[in-house]
Design an enzyme around this catalytic site. Structure first.
Site, PDB file in Angstrom:
ATOM      1  NE  ARG A 324      -5.276  -6.983 -35.742  1.00 46.34           N
ATOM      2  CZ  ARG A 324      -5.184  -5.972 -34.891  1.00 46.34           C
ATOM      3  NH1 ARG A 324      -3.995  -5.576 -34.485  1.00 46.34           N
ATOM      4  NH2 ARG A 324      -6.263  -5.372 -34.446  1.00 46.34           N
ATOM      5  CD  GLU A 326       0.411  -6.992 -37.077  1.00 49.98           C
ATOM      6  OE1 GLU A 326       0.936  -7.142 -35.949  1.00 49.98           O
ATOM      7  OE2 GLU A 326      -0.336  -6.054 -37.365  1.00 49.98           O
ATOM      8  CG  HIS A 333       3.744  -8.150 -31.542  1.00 49.20           C
ATOM      9  ND1 HIS A 333       4.847  -7.458 -31.133  1.00 49.20           N
ATOM     10  CD2 HIS A 333       2.870  -7.239 -32.051  1.00 49.20           C
ATOM     11  CE1 HIS A 333       4.672  -6.166 -31.390  1.00 49.20           C
ATOM     12  NE2 HIS A 333       3.487  -6.008 -31.932  1.00 49.20           N
ATOM     13  CD  GLU A 487      -1.321  -0.067 -28.801  1.00 55.44           C
ATOM     14  OE1 GLU A 487      -2.400  -0.609 -29.107  1.00 55.44           O
ATOM     15  OE2 GLU A 487      -0.352   0.002 -29.575  1.00 55.44           O
ATOM     16  CB  SER A 490      -5.382   1.282 -30.569  1.00 53.33           C
ATOM     17  OG  SER A 490      -5.336   2.306 -31.537  1.00 53.33           O
ATOM     18  NE  ARG A 542       0.996  -6.210 -26.557  1.00 52.35           N
ATOM     19  CZ  ARG A 542       0.990  -5.264 -27.494  1.00 52.35           C
ATOM     20  NH1 ARG A 542       0.514  -4.073 -27.209  1.00 52.35           N
ATOM     21  NH2 ARG A 542       1.467  -5.531 -28.683  1.00 52.35           N
TER      22      ARG A 542
END
Length: 568
Positions: A324, A326, A333, A487, A490, A542
């Protein structure tokens, strides 16, 4: 002439020592040279005496064959040792039920620390993985003082070969994990010696790091070793016992994930990570050179999982890297992480998949509690966190998104019906769920359609109220799973009808072209008959972070990658 004579009389007189120097060395210089010669003679004599004493000691060293530095392994022809079959692990030794006092053992270990207690006594702590045991090196008529001194001077982190007798200590050894046994060393050889000065000490890396937003505080006068320093010296950092426990648990999560799904008929898959075009829209993709063109690193295996369902693989799972792009520099993250993905065809309703996912997560959590209790307890002894509150099977709190929003509003949070949850909102809702349902694990179902990907199936109610002017209003058959209010997964029911999929792609909040290079084959896969299906993607790091209460997800990645780190 008279003028010249006067000038010559004004010249300064040379120092007396300098005048004498013309005839030979001064007295002070001779005296200094004599002293230096005498000093050198004394030093040479002392060295000779020490060398003679050492030679005599070595000649009389009853243990001279029982300790020292071994030749580099591989530098000499291999000859099997007589004790090769006797080698034992410290874990095996600790778990033996019978009385092992007096038993001879041989093992390879790391020197965690070594110290000379006295001329006739040294203590060495040996480590294998997360197991440690105390070694005693005591002088006797069969073990020399030289060997005692050698043992106490071995640098920490050196690799050694130990031959010893197992004994029961008079009192439990509280500084080691194996407290009811110790080893009395008979032979000790260094296989690989560590440098005496390390960039950081392993014991310093075994102290807790602060959570996000917290300040680092000094711990009992020990040096503060920051996360950045630890990651820059990751090989040494990873030697910490807690790190071995963390990554044993991480491997355990993967094992439990695959074990449960295989028992339900899932088959493992390996989908591409190099793509010819971005497949899911957005800008969070890494571009790489690919021969004369360019390629992109996959954001997830999502589209390929669905194509496998269309290819009649009705239950698929995958463990693999996710990329990712990001620029998120938060404690949760990473730009590269490990995804635990699954997809399956269902019979009548997507909640069949939600239920299976709930059962999967409970299987993982209970497996960590039972199979990995030792490792869990070790890490939690550093990062003090409450035990993970679990619901009973079949009682996982499953809230609709609207119910979650209402719980937040009742607690004073101002939030819209279709607003995406911020990280603080998620954590707050997690605390509310724990208080109300007594569970750190819960599911939030029926997310707003506008904040989910284009392949998400709108809910039946949303489809019934469809308004072409507001195509993204309403809810969807999608869900997120949470641990401690954060979270971890998903998922959703995916659109399996090609015509409807094309329609949703065009009218999505961020429209994509169904005929584009990266999506054309994906859309075509549903033209030939595909069963309804759903699935999800779980972030492995996570789970580990939240199960153990780690303050940063980077601690759950062997060599983490984030916007500012590409090494080591």
């Amino acid at each position: 002439m008279a003028e010249q004579s006067n000038n010559s009389q004004e010249l300064p007189e040379r120092p007396k020592e300098e005048q004498e120097g013309e005839k030979g060395p001064s007295k002070s210089a001779l005296k200094k040279a004599a002293k230096e010669k005498e000093k050198a003679e004394k030093a040479a004599k002392r060295q000779a005496e020490e060398a003679a004493k050492k030679a005599a000691d070595d000649a009389n060293d009853v243990s001279k064959e029982d300790y020292g530095d071994l030749p580099m392994l591989g530098s000499q022809p291999y000859v099997p040792h007589a004790d090769s079959a006797k080698r034992i692990s410290l874990t095996e030794l600790a778990q033996q039920n019978e009385d092992v006092s007096g038993k001879e053992v041989t093992f390879r270990a790391i020197v965690e620390n070594a110290r000379n207690q006295a001329a006739k006594l040294s203590f060495v702590v040996f480590r294998q993985g997360i197991s440690t045991i105390q070694g005693v090196v005591a002088a006797s008529d069969k073990l020399s003082r030289q060997m005692v001194k050698f043992a106490g001077s071995i640098p920490s982190e050196s690799v050694v070969l130990v031959h010893a007798l197992v004994e029961k200590p008079k009192e439990a050894v509280k500084s080691t994990t194996i407290q009811h046994l110790e080893v009395h060393v008979k032979q000790l050889f260094v296989i690989a010696k560590a440098e005496p000065q390390l960039p950081m000490q392993v014991e310093d890396a075994e102290r807790p790091l602060p959570g996000e937003g917290e300040e680092q505080v000094e711990n009992e006068g020990r040096p503060i070793v920051t996360l950045n320093t630890r990651l820059n010296n990751r090989v040494i950092d990873l030697r910490g016992k807690h790190n071995h426990a963390i990554f044993t648990i991480k491997d355990g999560v993967t094992l439990l994930f695959q074990e449960y799904l295989r028992s339900k008929g899932f088959i493992g898959a390996n989908t591409p990570r190099l793509l010819g075009a971005p497949s899911e829209g957005g800008a969070s993709v890494f571009e790489v050179s690919y021969f004369a063109t360019k390629a992109f690193l996959a954001q997830s295996p999502q589209l390929y999982k669905q194509m496998l369902i269309a290819a009649r693989f009705e239950k698929v799972m995958e463990v693999g890297p996710i990329f990712r792009a990001e620029n998120s520099n938060t404690a949760r993250h990473l730009t590269e992480f490990t995804g635990l993905d699954l997809e399956m065809a269902f019979e009548e309703d997507y909640h069949e998949v939600v239920t299976l996912l709930e059962e999967l997560m409970l299987f993982i959590f209970n497996g960590l509690r039972t199979r990995y209790k030792l490792e869990t307890d070790l890490v939690r002894s550093i990062y003090h966190v409450e035990d993970f509150a679990l619901p009973a099977a079949g009682s996982v709190p499953r809230l609709t998104f609207a119910e979650g929003i209402q719980m937040l509003r009742d607690d004073g949070v101002e939030i819209g019906d279709f607003d995406d949850l911020s990280t603080p909102d998620e954590k707050r809702l997690g605390a509310l769920v724990l208080k109300k349902y007594g569970s750190d694990f819960y599911v939030l179902d029926q997310y707003p359609l506008a904040i989910r990907p284009f392949y998400t199936m709108p809910s039946a109610e949303t489809q019934a109220k469809y308004d072409a002017s507001k195509p993204n209003d309403g809810y969807s058959n999608s869900y997120d799973f949470f641990m401690r209010g954060q979270e971890i997964m998903s998922g959703a029911q995916r659109i399996h009808d090609a015509g409807f999929l094309e329609k949703r792609m065009k009218e999505h909040v961020t429209p994509v072209d169904p005929k584009s290079e990266g999506l054309r084959d994906y859309v075509n896969a549903f033209r030939y008959g595909c069963p309804p299906h759903a699935g999800g993607g779980i972030g492995l790091e996570r789970i580990v972070m939240l199960w153990l209460g780690l303050p940063n997800v980077r601690l759950a990645s062997l060599f983490p990658r984030d916007p500012g780190r590409l090494a080591p």
